[in-house]
Design a protein around this motif. Sequence first.
Motif, PDB file in Angstrom:
ATOM      1  N   VAL A   1      -0.686  10.365   3.120  1.00  0.00           N
ATOM      2  CA  VAL A   1       0.647  10.199   2.541  1.00  0.00           C
ATOM      3  C   VAL A   1       1.442   9.188   3.369  1.00  0.00           C
ATOM      4  O   VAL A   1       2.060   8.264   2.834  1.00  0.00           O
ATOM      5  N   THR A   2       1.406   9.344   4.684  1.00  0.00           N
ATOM      6  CA  THR A   2       2.130   8.446   5.582  1.00  0.00           C
ATOM      7  C   THR A   2       1.567   7.035   5.527  1.00  0.00           C
ATOM      8  O   THR A   2       2.320   6.047   5.455  1.00  0.00           O
ATOM      9  N   LEU A   3       0.236   6.918   5.539  1.00  0.00           N
ATOM     10  CA  LEU A   3      -0.402   5.602   5.513  1.00  0.00           C
ATOM     11  C   LEU A   3      -0.137   4.875   4.208  1.00  0.00           C
ATOM     12  O   LEU A   3       0.173   3.671   4.202  1.00  0.00           O
ATOM     13  N   LEU A   4      -0.269   5.568   3.095  1.00  0.00           N
ATOM     14  CA  LEU A   4      -0.051   4.942   1.784  1.00  0.00           C
ATOM     15  C   LEU A   4       1.391   4.466   1.642  1.00  0.00           C
ATOM     16  O   LEU A   4       1.641   3.343   1.178  1.00  0.00           O
ATOM     17  N   ASN A   5       2.341   5.298   2.048  1.00  0.00           N
ATOM     18  CA  ASN A   5       3.748   4.902   1.932  1.00  0.00           C
ATOM     19  C   ASN A   5       4.060   3.676   2.772  1.00  0.00           C
ATOM     20  O   ASN A   5       4.781   2.777   2.335  1.00  0.00           O
ATOM     21  N   GLN A   6       3.503   3.613   3.975  1.00  0.00           N
ATOM     22  CA  GLN A   6       3.735   2.425   4.797  1.00  0.00           C
ATOM     23  C   GLN A   6       3.046   1.206   4.186  1.00  0.00           C
ATOM     24  O   GLN A   6       3.608   0.106   4.193  1.00  0.00           O
ATOM     25  N   ALA A   7       1.862   1.403   3.641  1.00  0.00           N
ATOM     26  CA  ALA A   7       1.148   0.293   3.004  1.00  0.00           C
ATOM     27  C   ALA A   7       1.940  -0.257   1.822  1.00  0.00           C
ATOM     28  O   ALA A   7       1.999  -1.479   1.609  1.00  0.00           O
ATOM     29  N   TYR A   8       2.566   0.625   1.047  1.00  0.00           N
ATOM     30  CA  TYR A   8       3.374   0.167  -0.087  1.00  0.00           C
ATOM     31  C   TYR A   8       4.521  -0.715   0.394  1.00  0.00           C
ATOM     32  O   TYR A   8       4.795  -1.770  -0.180  1.00  0.00           O
ATOM     33  N   TRP A   9       5.178  -0.260   1.457  1.00  0.00           N
ATOM     34  CA  TRP A   9       6.331  -1.016   1.958  1.00  0.00           C
ATOM     35  C   TRP A   9       5.902  -2.352   2.559  1.00  0.00           C
ATOM     36  O   TRP A   9       6.508  -3.392   2.284  1.00  0.00           O
ATOM     37  N   VAL A  10       4.865  -2.344   3.378  1.00  0.00           N
ATOM     38  CA  VAL A  10       4.427  -3.565   4.057  1.00  0.00           C
ATOM     39  C   VAL A  10       3.944  -4.610   3.051  1.00  0.00           C
ATOM     40  O   VAL A  10       4.308  -5.783   3.145  1.00  0.00           O
ATOM     41  N   THR A  11       3.127  -4.191   2.082  1.00  0.00           N
ATOM     42  CA  THR A  11       2.626  -5.151   1.092  1.00  0.00           C
ATOM     43  C   THR A  11       3.762  -5.678   0.212  1.00  0.00           C
ATOM     44  O   THR A  11       3.785  -6.860  -0.135  1.00  0.00           O
ATOM     45  N   GLY A  12       4.717  -4.810  -0.132  1.00  0.00           N
ATOM     46  CA  GLY A  12       5.851  -5.266  -0.924  1.00  0.00           C
ATOM     47  C   GLY A  12       6.701  -6.271  -0.158  1.00  0.00           C
ATOM     48  O   GLY A  12       7.109  -7.301  -0.711  1.00  0.00           O
TER      49      GLY A  12
END
Length: 242
Positions: free
Chosen positions: A143-154
């Motif tokens: 959950v933590t990794l996916l949420n950070q990945a969404y923000w970083v890629t965006g």
Amino acid sequence: MTAEEKRGKQGVVKKAFLYAVPKTIPIFAGFWFLGISYGIYMNVSGFSFWYPMLMGLTIFGGSLEFVAVTMLLGSFAPFQTLLVALMIQARHLFYGIAMLEKYKGTGWKKLYLIFGMCDESFSINYSAELPEDVDKGWFMFFVTLLNQAYWVTGAALGGILGSFLRFNTEGLDFVMTAMFVVIFLEQWRKEKKHMTAYIGLLSSVACLLIFGADSFLVPTMACILCFLTVFRRPIEKAGELP
């Protein structure tokens, strides 16, 4: 580790990942919109796409990253920057206390869970009711990794798009103000007695009148933190803090 044990461990990890993905899809939509806006904002402010991407990887605090743009463009003031960062993210102190029990037994993943905690990850990990066959540690990790990945890629995508888009970006920095307004309204909707909202409003107005528009931010955040600490018990009883 035998082949069978290895396959079993992979199955546990995969199951936790597949259970975490649908929980984070709503976050993906919001993070990508805000992340892309942030990346474009950084680009029109004179920064290449590396800046929003690296700041997302290292800071990973949406509101703080927006404020950091102004800090980077302003005069060198490390102490004030440190204070502002601490005040803006001070709510994570309470998040961390609430997650002490849940993070027990997560092993090496605990370090990343602490670093990567944001409002949305906290909300999912704190309230999630997991089936017995889903590993708690791996679920919270993904959950933590996916949420950070969404923000970083965006944010990275927004920084790249900002180099190619040709339109009038005047007023784009208002996205930060709009984000804070939405967060405030959402908090107001959830609260029953609005104690934290009144603390924030009264502290902001008082410090604005006393210190002026250019210097009221740090005193405001300090006042809010002090009042939330002093009145934590009645606020908890009102159900406005986790």
